[in-house]
Enzyme design. Structure first.
Site, PDB file in Angstrom:
ATOM      1  CG  HIS A 240      -1.791  -1.143   1.401  1.00  0.00           C
ATOM      2  ND1 HIS A 240      -2.953  -1.281   0.681  1.00  0.00           N
ATOM      3  CD2 HIS A 240      -1.724  -2.226   2.223  1.00  0.00           C
ATOM      4  CE1 HIS A 240      -3.571  -2.389   1.052  1.00  0.00           C
ATOM      5  NE2 HIS A 240      -2.839  -2.993   1.982  1.00  0.00           N
TER       6      HIS A 240
HETATM    7  C1  BDR Z   1      -2.714   1.115   5.312  1.00  0.00           C
HETATM    8  O1  BDR Z   1      -2.980   0.674   6.643  1.00  0.00           O
HETATM    9  C2  BDR Z   1      -1.789   0.360   7.292  1.00  0.00           C
HETATM   10  O2  BDR Z   1      -1.911  -0.797   8.040  1.00  0.00           O
HETATM   11  C3  BDR Z   1      -0.722   0.287   6.244  1.00  0.00           C
HETATM   12  O3  BDR Z   1       0.525   0.718   6.759  1.00  0.00           O
HETATM   13  C4  BDR Z   1      -1.206   1.208   5.165  1.00  0.00           C
HETATM   14  O4  BDR Z   1      -0.788   2.544   5.392  1.00  0.00           O
HETATM   15  C5  BDR Z   1      -3.378   0.143   4.358  1.00  0.00           C
HETATM   16  O5  BDR Z   1      -4.749   0.151   4.555  1.00  0.00           O
END
Ligand code: BDR
Ligand code: CA
Length: 316
Positions: A240
């Site tokens: 992500h």
């Molecule tokens: C986001 O949520 C976090 O757990 C990850 O680091 C990322 O920024 C993904 O939904």
């Protein structure tokens, strides 16, 4: 000329890879890192940011601590089941020779934005609490930002924390709502694209047998991938936060539409949902470039290639 950037982050395993990607990339000049509570508590996210920069030989870049808890909500819970209790999936990084900057996150952001001759891009990889605090404390400074590239939300793929909410927006919906409405150009890198910005274990082969950065990184990737396999049954693991950094490096990796985005702060079932007006039904002016498609293969190649180059430069 490299683009000046600030990174606001809650490391966090995918944050760690994203930070590495930023420092591995000559297109970006990272002027400061600010920490926020999210994946785990602020104490850990700040310490992790300091240790990561030390691993990368970048103790020269200031790291300032921000907010531990959301603006309003007191019922947000961390994502330690994905990132481990301390946020690094049990990987032990060497302590940094320094502590956090004496300035608050908002003060560091303010100083970097005001001292830069070029407009600064803010890459936000966690809950948007610090960014909303910057808008509240220094609106004229925030208005000088070139753009905010944020990982969060979703237009058509809505949720990974609830059926309708992505973690970063769900954790502090009030902050997110203020950031989308804040008048600074925003690129939203949400689940629609991050779910197609994946790596598989084999993609990391170029780093096997590498130096100390590669060793730490592979430990993080293993933990993060294993959690993803438990959750989804697949080892195609979304990176992500790295995609948000990649978009700051190469905006053309994603296709965007300029749309109105708002955040549900109060909904009983939909708290933290990004409400993206795909059909122009709200009559509200567009405020966000929403990423809807991604060249996933080009992204994975950029990520792994850049991290392998950085590891080779850092050596054993
Ligand atoms: C986001 O949520 C976090 O757990 C990850 O680091 C990322 O920024 C993904 O939904
Ligand atoms: Ca994150």
């Amino acid at each position: 000329m490299p683009r000046p950037v600030l990174i606001d982050t809650d490391p966090g395993l995918d944050d760690a890879l994203a930070i590495m990607l930023a420092f591995a990339s000559p297109e970006l000049d990272v002027r400061g890192v600010t920490s926020v509570g999210g994946n785990t508590g602020l104490q850990h996210t700040t310490e992790n940011a300091l240790r990561l920069l030390h691993l990368l030989d970048r103790d020269d870049v200031p790291v300032a601590a921000g907010a531990d808890t959301p603006l309003v909500r007191r019922d947000s819970r961390p994502a330690t089941e994905v990132h481990g209790e301390e946020g690094m999936g049990g990987v032990r990084l060497d302590p940094a020779p320094r502590g956090a900057d004496a300035r608050s996150a908002v003060q560091l952001m303010t100083d970097v934005i005001e001292q830069s001759t070029e407009p600064v891009t803010l890459v936000a990889l966690g809950p948007l609490t610090n960014v909303a605090a910057l808008f509240a404390a220094a609106p004229r400074t925030a208005a000088r930002l070139e753009r905010i590239v944020l990982m969060g939300g979703g237009a058509r793929i809505l949720g990974n924390t609830t059926p309708t909410a992505e973690f970063n927006i769900w954790f502090d919906p009030d902050a997110a709502s203020r950031v989308f409405a804040g008048g600074v150009p925003v690129t939203m890198v949400g689940l629609d694209v991050t779910h197609s910005a994946v790596t598989t274990p084999g993609d990391w082969d170029p780093l096997r047998g590498g130096g100390r950065m590669a060793e730490a990184l592979l430990g993080m990737v293993d933990f993060y991938t294993a959690r993803h396999v438990e959750w989804s049954g697949s080892d195609r693991t979304p990176q992500h936060d790295s995609l948000a950094v990649a978009v700051a490096i190469r905006p053309e990796l994603v296709t965007t539409r300029h749309l109105h985005v708002d955040v549900e702060c109060a909904g009983a079932l939909t708290r933290g949902m990004t409400v993206v007006d795909l059909e122009g039904l709200s009559g509200e002016e567009a405020n966000t470039d929403v990423a809807l498609e991604v060249d996933g293969a080009a992204f994975a190649q950029l990520l792994v290639g850049r991290l392998a180059e950085l590891d080779a430069r850092l050596g054993a």
